[in-house]
Structures are given as C-alpha cells and as structure tokens.
Write an enzyme that holds these catalytic residues in place. Structure first.
Site, PDB file in Angstrom:
ATOM      1  N   ASN A  61      -7.173  10.344 -35.549  1.00  0.00           N
ATOM      2  CA  ASN A  61      -6.640   9.070 -35.057  1.00  0.00           C
ATOM      3  C   ASN A  61      -7.578   7.880 -35.306  1.00  0.00           C
ATOM      4  O   ASN A  61      -7.172   6.728 -35.172  1.00  0.00           O
ATOM      5  CB  ASN A  61      -6.282   9.155 -33.560  1.00  0.00           C
ATOM      6  CG  ASN A  61      -5.035   9.962 -33.266  1.00  0.00           C
ATOM      7  OD1 ASN A  61      -4.902  10.582 -32.212  1.00  0.00           O
ATOM      8  ND2 ASN A  61      -4.069   9.970 -34.189  1.00  0.00           N
ATOM      9  N   ASP A  69       3.349  12.837 -27.848  1.00  0.00           N
ATOM     10  CA  ASP A  69       3.637  12.052 -29.050  1.00  0.00           C
ATOM     11  C   ASP A  69       4.851  11.147 -28.840  1.00  0.00           C
ATOM     12  O   ASP A  69       5.746  11.479 -28.069  1.00  0.00           O
ATOM     13  CB  ASP A  69       3.884  13.019 -30.225  1.00  0.00           C
ATOM     14  CG  ASP A  69       3.697  12.342 -31.572  1.00  0.00           C
ATOM     15  OD1 ASP A  69       3.183  11.208 -31.618  1.00  0.00           O
ATOM     16  OD2 ASP A  69       4.076  12.960 -32.594  1.00  0.00           O
TER      17      ASP A  69
END
Ligand code: IPE
Ligand code: IPE
Ligand code: MG
Length: 251
Positions: free
Chosen positions: A71, A23
């Site tokens: 996502n 991330d």
C-alpha cells in the site's frame, strides 16, 4: 457434529479466530462522489462496530488488514491519510480496549513506519497486554511474505547463536511469525467482492475457511459478520483427512 437434513454435517464450533481483509473503502467513497479518505474514515467506524460485535458472536480473536507492504505505492496523500487514521484509532480507542478486556497487537514491520506511530503502537500494546477477553490484531505495514522472511531471519540468528538447532521445522517457523500466540486462523473474510489474499496471512491461511462478501467495508458490522460466521458453520473441515473435524479437534 450436527447432522443436517441434506446429510451434511455442521460444525457446532464457531470460528475462534477470524481475519478480515477490509476492502472497498475507495469504491464506497467513489460511489458517493467523495474523496477516498472519506471511505477510509467510514472504514474505521465499521472496524469499531465489528470489533464490538465480535465477542458477542463467540470470537476470541480478530485480525484485520489495515495497511499492506504494497500500500506504500498509493499516492502520498492517501498514505498520509491512512497513517493519520491509525494514529487516531490507536490513541482514541485504547481506553475502551483497556476497559473492555481487549488485548491489542499490531502485526507487521515497525521499520519504515513514522517514529511517532511506532511509539503509539508500543504504548497501546503495553497498556492492553494483560487483557485476555479478546485479542485484536491490526496488521499494519504487514505483508505475509515479509513476515515469513522476518521469521526465517530470526530463526537463523538463533541457530547461529546456538540457541536452537537446524533444520527449520514448521512449529518453530510458526512461532517466529507475528501472529504467534494467537489461536489458529479459522476463517478469512474479504469484503468488496475481490477474491484474493493480497499477501495477507499466507502461512496462517493454510487451513482457514474463506468467505467472500460483496459488501464494501464501510458498510460492514454485526449483521455481515454474523452472516460470515453462519457460512463458516456450514463448512466441513477435514484438514487433509477423511472425516470432518472441528477446529478444536484439529489441533
Ligand atoms: C481498503 O480499501 C483499505 C486499504 C487498503 C487501506 P481500499 O482503499 O483498497 O478500497 P478500494 O479497493 O479502492 O475500493
Ligand atoms: C489489501 O487490499 C490490503 C488491505 C485491505 C489493507 P488492497 O486493496 O490493497 O488489495 P489489492 O491491491 O486490491 O490486491
Ligand atoms: Mg482495495
């Protein structure tokens, strides 16, 4: 177990299977005034560095979160950039994986992915299927909940076909997950300072140790992975019991 001066004991066994929530690509790019896609590109370089370092640190398997079922809610151009990057990675890096004994597995739903990416995935998996030195699992269009639902579906189908018996037990459900066949996940790392699972490996996380690192993913590499492995070594894993047990003994 190795006793420390402060009375704690340290597992001499390093993690066999490390899973990483990669991330911070967007923040890395933003900090430099660059478009988010540049962060994702640097993120692929960090992935290559980290995969290369992993066997040197004693890992046998690494699972990385590349694209979650959530996502898809990102802007269309970012989704398309991420699809492009996985296309490139799985075509350009397969020769190296083949040569270096890396077995590639892609976890997650194939349904919903562009057809050419499904083909690329299948080809890459087939070309590296015989490799045993290291397993690299890329979770792409993956969600922990979706993976559990899919495993239950498969199980019910087998029950209806009379191939296995009801009721469902942990071992058979685990065998239906996309991670089946890999060693148990020992350590889950998340970069960028966020402290959540975001639907990653929900089932497999049951007794994994967690390490959260502030580093943004594009800056990751051997040094950061080594730091996480050292942190893991200082943990005492008890698996619900009283005595510390090593991952190996946990079974
Ligand atoms: C992780 O970086 C990569 C993917 C989720 C594909 P992000 O894109 O989430 O980066 P941040 O969290 O916005 O910094
Ligand atoms: C998790 O990161 C997914 C990947 C790293 C591929 P996100 O950046 O999508 O997670 P949230 O939205 O911050 O929880
Ligand atoms: Mg993020």
């Amino acid at each position: 177990m190795t006793a420390l001066a402060d009375g704690r004991s340290v597992s001499p066994v390093g993690p066999r299977h490390v899973a990483i929530i990669m991330d911070g690509n967007g923040r890395w790019a933003k900090a430099r005034g660059l478009p988010r896609v540049m962060g994702h590109r640097e993120g692929v370089k960090a992935l290559k560095r980290t995969v290369e370092a992993a066997p040197r640190l004693g890992l046998q398997c690494m699972t990385v979160f590349g694209f979650s079922t959530e996502n898809w809610s990102r802007p269309a151009d970012e989704v398309s950039d991420l699809m492009g990057l996985v296309r490139n990675y799985l075509t350009s890096d397969v020769d190296r994986m083949e040569r270096e004994g890396v077995r590639l597995r892609v976890l997650g739903r194939r349904r919903g992915l562009p057809a050419d990416i499904v083909e690329i995935i299948e080809r890459a998996e087939a070309r590296t299927a015989q490799n045993t030195r290291f397993i690299l699992q890329v979770a792409f269009n993956y969600g922990g909940r979706a993976d559990i639902v899919d495993a239950v579906h498969r199980h019910v189908e087998l029950v209806m076909a009379g191939e296995i018996r009801w009721p469902l037990v942990e071992k058979t459900l685990g065998a239906g997950l996309s991670t089946a066949g890999a060693p148990d996940v020992d350590l889950i790392i998340r970069t960028s300072g966020e402290k959540r699972l975001s639907n990653f490996l929900l089932w497999e996380a049951a007794y994994a140790e967690m390490v959260f690192q502030d580093i943004l993913w594009p800056d990751y590499g051997e040094a950061a992975l080594a730091e996480a492995v050292v942190a893991f070594g200082a943990r005492e894993r008890r698996f619900g019991g009283v005595e510390a047990r090593t991952a190996m003994a946990a079974g």
